[in-house]
Design an enzyme around this catalytic site. Structure first.
Site, PDB file in Angstrom:
ATOM      1  N   ARG A 141      -6.134   2.572  12.219  1.00 59.02           N
ATOM      2  CA  ARG A 141      -5.613   1.305  12.097  1.00 59.02           C
ATOM      3  C   ARG A 141      -6.450   0.418  13.156  1.00 59.02           C
ATOM      4  O   ARG A 141      -6.301  -0.946  13.421  1.00 59.02           O
ATOM      5  CB  ARG A 141      -4.042   1.180  12.651  1.00 59.02           C
ATOM      6  CG  ARG A 141      -2.979   0.757  11.563  1.00 59.02           C
ATOM      7  CD  ARG A 141      -1.797   0.883  12.060  1.00 59.02           C
ATOM      8  NE  ARG A 141      -0.939  -0.092  11.710  1.00 59.02           N
ATOM      9  CZ  ARG A 141       0.034   0.299  10.500  1.00 59.02           C
ATOM     10  NH1 ARG A 141      -0.193   1.476  10.136  1.00 59.02           N
ATOM     11  NH2 ARG A 141       0.793  -0.539  10.038  1.00 59.02           N
ATOM     12  N   ARG A 151      13.044  -6.573   1.856  1.00 58.29           N
ATOM     13  CA  ARG A 151      12.915  -4.994   1.589  1.00 58.29           C
ATOM     14  C   ARG A 151      14.087  -4.537   2.198  1.00 58.29           C
ATOM     15  O   ARG A 151      14.709  -4.626   3.051  1.00 58.29           O
ATOM     16  CB  ARG A 151      11.885  -4.469   2.173  1.00 58.29           C
ATOM     17  CG  ARG A 151      11.800  -2.789   2.324  1.00 58.29           C
ATOM     18  CD  ARG A 151      10.425  -2.399   2.382  1.00 58.29           C
ATOM     19  NE  ARG A 151      10.069  -2.606   3.750  1.00 58.29           N
ATOM     20  CZ  ARG A 151       8.730  -2.072   4.284  1.00 58.29           C
ATOM     21  NH1 ARG A 151       8.081  -1.532   3.408  1.00 58.29           N
ATOM     22  NH2 ARG A 151       8.414  -2.268   5.733  1.00 58.29           N
ATOM     23  N   LYS A 166       0.886  -1.270  -0.143  1.00 56.22           N
ATOM     24  CA  LYS A 166       0.089   0.091   0.078  1.00 56.22           C
ATOM     25  C   LYS A 166       0.746   1.324  -0.156  1.00 56.22           C
ATOM     26  O   LYS A 166       0.330   2.176  -0.608  1.00 56.22           O
ATOM     27  CB  LYS A 166      -1.007   0.070   1.184  1.00 56.22           C
ATOM     28  CG  LYS A 166      -0.428  -0.065   2.480  1.00 56.22           C
ATOM     29  CD  LYS A 166      -1.555  -0.116   3.651  1.00 56.22           C
ATOM     30  CE  LYS A 166      -1.028  -0.223   5.052  1.00 56.22           C
ATOM     31  NZ  LYS A 166       0.230  -0.185   5.348  1.00 56.22           N
ATOM     32  N   ARG A 195       3.217  -7.953  13.288  1.00 55.55           N
ATOM     33  CA  ARG A 195       2.499  -6.902  12.636  1.00 55.55           C
ATOM     34  C   ARG A 195       1.185  -7.597  11.915  1.00 55.55           C
ATOM     35  O   ARG A 195       0.233  -6.998  11.758  1.00 55.55           O
ATOM     36  CB  ARG A 195       3.667  -6.192  11.608  1.00 55.55           C
ATOM     37  CG  ARG A 195       4.373  -5.243  12.260  1.00 55.55           C
ATOM     38  CD  ARG A 195       5.645  -4.830  11.520  1.00 55.55           C
ATOM     39  NE  ARG A 195       5.500  -4.107  10.300  1.00 55.55           N
ATOM     40  CZ  ARG A 195       6.240  -4.461   9.188  1.00 55.55           C
ATOM     41  NH1 ARG A 195       7.586  -5.067   9.513  1.00 55.55           N
ATOM     42  NH2 ARG A 195       6.258  -3.720   8.204  1.00 55.55           N
ATOM     43  N   ARG A 249      14.697  -2.146   7.429  1.00 54.35           N
ATOM     44  CA  ARG A 249      14.029  -1.497   8.526  1.00 54.35           C
ATOM     45  C   ARG A 249      13.846  -2.271   9.824  1.00 54.35           C
ATOM     46  O   ARG A 249      13.805  -3.731   9.533  1.00 54.35           O
ATOM     47  CB  ARG A 249      12.419  -1.368   8.320  1.00 54.35           C
ATOM     48  CG  ARG A 249      11.960   0.161   8.220  1.00 54.35           C
ATOM     49  CD  ARG A 249      10.661   0.104   7.535  1.00 54.35           C
ATOM     50  NE  ARG A 249       9.543  -0.143   8.231  1.00 54.35           N
ATOM     51  CZ  ARG A 249       8.318  -0.149   7.861  1.00 54.35           C
ATOM     52  NH1 ARG A 249       7.950   0.411   6.782  1.00 54.35           N
ATOM     53  NH2 ARG A 249       7.319  -0.686   8.646  1.00 54.35           N
TER      54      ARG A 249
HETATM   55  P1  ADP Z   1       3.370  -1.560   7.977  1.00 54.75           P
HETATM   56  O1  ADP Z   1       2.114  -1.089   7.772  1.00 54.75           O
HETATM   57  O2  ADP Z   1       4.169  -1.861   7.026  1.00 54.75           O
HETATM   58  O3  ADP Z   1       3.399  -2.219   9.478  1.00 54.75           O
HETATM   59  P2  ADP Z   1       4.278   1.429   8.755  1.00 54.75           P
HETATM   60  O4  ADP Z   1       5.223   2.161   8.278  1.00 54.75           O
HETATM   61  O5  ADP Z   1       2.644   1.788   8.386  1.00 54.75           O
HETATM   62  O6  ADP Z   1       4.335  -0.148   8.530  1.00 54.75           O
HETATM   63  O7  ADP Z   1       4.035   1.243  10.485  1.00 54.75           O
HETATM   64  C1  ADP Z   1       5.261   0.977  11.279  1.00 54.75           C
HETATM   65  C2  ADP Z   1       4.799   1.039  12.880  1.00 54.75           C
HETATM   66  O8  ADP Z   1       4.466   2.197  13.027  1.00 54.75           O
HETATM   67  C3  ADP Z   1       3.627   0.099  13.019  1.00 54.75           C
HETATM   68  O9  ADP Z   1       3.905  -0.954  13.270  1.00 54.75           O
HETATM   69  C4  ADP Z   1       3.220   0.876  14.226  1.00 54.75           C
HETATM   70  O10 ADP Z   1       4.029   0.699  15.456  1.00 54.75           O
HETATM   71  C5  ADP Z   1       3.228   2.397  13.906  1.00 54.75           C
HETATM   72  N1  ADP Z   1       2.041   2.891  13.505  1.00 54.75           N
HETATM   73  C6  ADP Z   1       1.935   3.145  12.136  1.00 54.75           C
HETATM   74  N2  ADP Z   1       0.839   3.959  11.907  1.00 54.75           N
HETATM   75  C7  ADP Z   1       0.227   3.817  13.146  1.00 54.75           C
HETATM   76  C8  ADP Z   1      -1.094   3.939  13.524  1.00 54.75           C
HETATM   77  N3  ADP Z   1      -2.125   4.455  12.806  1.00 54.75           N
HETATM   78  N4  ADP Z   1      -1.461   3.650  14.923  1.00 54.75           N
HETATM   79  C9  ADP Z   1      -0.704   3.015  15.647  1.00 54.75           C
HETATM   80  N5  ADP Z   1       0.562   2.944  15.342  1.00 54.75           N
HETATM   81  C10 ADP Z   1       0.834   3.061  14.127  1.00 54.75           C
END
Ligand code: ADP
Ligand code: ZN
Length: 214
Positions: A88, A127, A13, A171, A160
């Site tokens: 989320r 990645r 995404k 996750r 990462r």
């Molecule tokens: P991915 O979707 O691949 O897991 P992201 O870059 O979107 O990676 O998010 C990385 C981390 O940042 C998440 O695992 C979480 O810890 C935090 N995070 C990101 N977006 C949110 C959100 N909307 N609410 C809570 N934590 C978030």
């Protein structure tokens, strides 16, 4: 056009959000990117979020909601935005609806991307990101010429911190428990568009533009 991207880690995404953002001329907003930047800056928020992100758990809702409100109310969002990774969970979705209705706006469409766990593990585990220019590589599907050097700028490629197998599995679990129920939330409002996350990025872009009537 106010869009939400819903999809598991590894559903691609982020990649599509960047492509669609330039195609539509609206900002791409990723709370994950904002949080990683805060970590880099060594800010108070970054300090608080880092241990949570390292485990692949969710940062508390109040913090995320405050952070997103600050971003969404910036001038460049007036013509629309793509939210990649927010909301989320249900509390965040309700918080977003309240926030937007206070601004006389609303979510227009939610694009959902699904991939198999196998595909997610391959995409995330392979990645590698350039520490200098931010270019994305994948050891399996888009390998750099040298395993740890960027083809574009020669910068060092990094993995990462949350792209290890154990954290990826957490996750995916958090996604299924907390985020996937939002599928129903937006479906009930008639705002859900589904796109196969396993397709090539360019094909998904065409599908997304078609679905959005663009
Ligand atoms: P991915 O979707 O691949 O897991 P992201 O870059 O979107 O990676 O998010 C990385 C981390 O940042 C998440 O695992 C979480 O810890 C935090 N995070 C990101 N977006 C949110 C959100 N909307 N609410 C809570 N934590 C978030
Ligand atoms: Zn580079």
């Amino acid at each position: 056009m106010n869009l939400i991207f819903l999809g598991s880690p590894g559903s691609g995404k982020g990649t599509l959000a960047k492509l669609l953002s330039s195609a539509l001329g609206v900002p791409h907003i990723s709370p994950g990117d904002i949080l990683r930047e805060e970590v880099k800056q060594n800010s108070e928020l970054g300090h608080m979020a880092l241990p949570i992100m390292k485990k692949g758990d969710l940062v508390p809702d109040e913090i995320i909601l405050k952070m997103m409100k600050k971003r969404i109310t910036q001038a460049d969002c007036l013509g629309g935005f793509i939210l990649d990774g927010f909301p989320r969970n249900r509390a965040q979705a309700i918080g977003l609806d309240e926030m937007l209705s206070g601004l006389d706006r609303s979510v227009i469409w939610t694009l959902q991307f699904e991939v198999s766990d196998e595909c997610a593990l391959k995409r995330l585990g392979g990645r590698r990101i350039c520490s200098v220019c931010g270019a994305d590589f994948n050891l399996f599907t888009k390998p750099p010429k040298n395993s740890d050097i960027c083809d574009i700028c020669g910068g060092k490629l990094l993995q990462r911190a949350d792209d290890t197998d154990e954290v990826i599995l957490n996750r995916l679990k958090v996604y299924r428990q907390e985020t996937l129920p939002l599928e129903e939330y937006y479906k009930r409002q008639g705002k859900l568009i589904r796109i196969n996350g396993e397709l090539e990025a360019e094909v998904r872009l065409t599908e997304a533009l078609k679905a959005l009537g663009k």
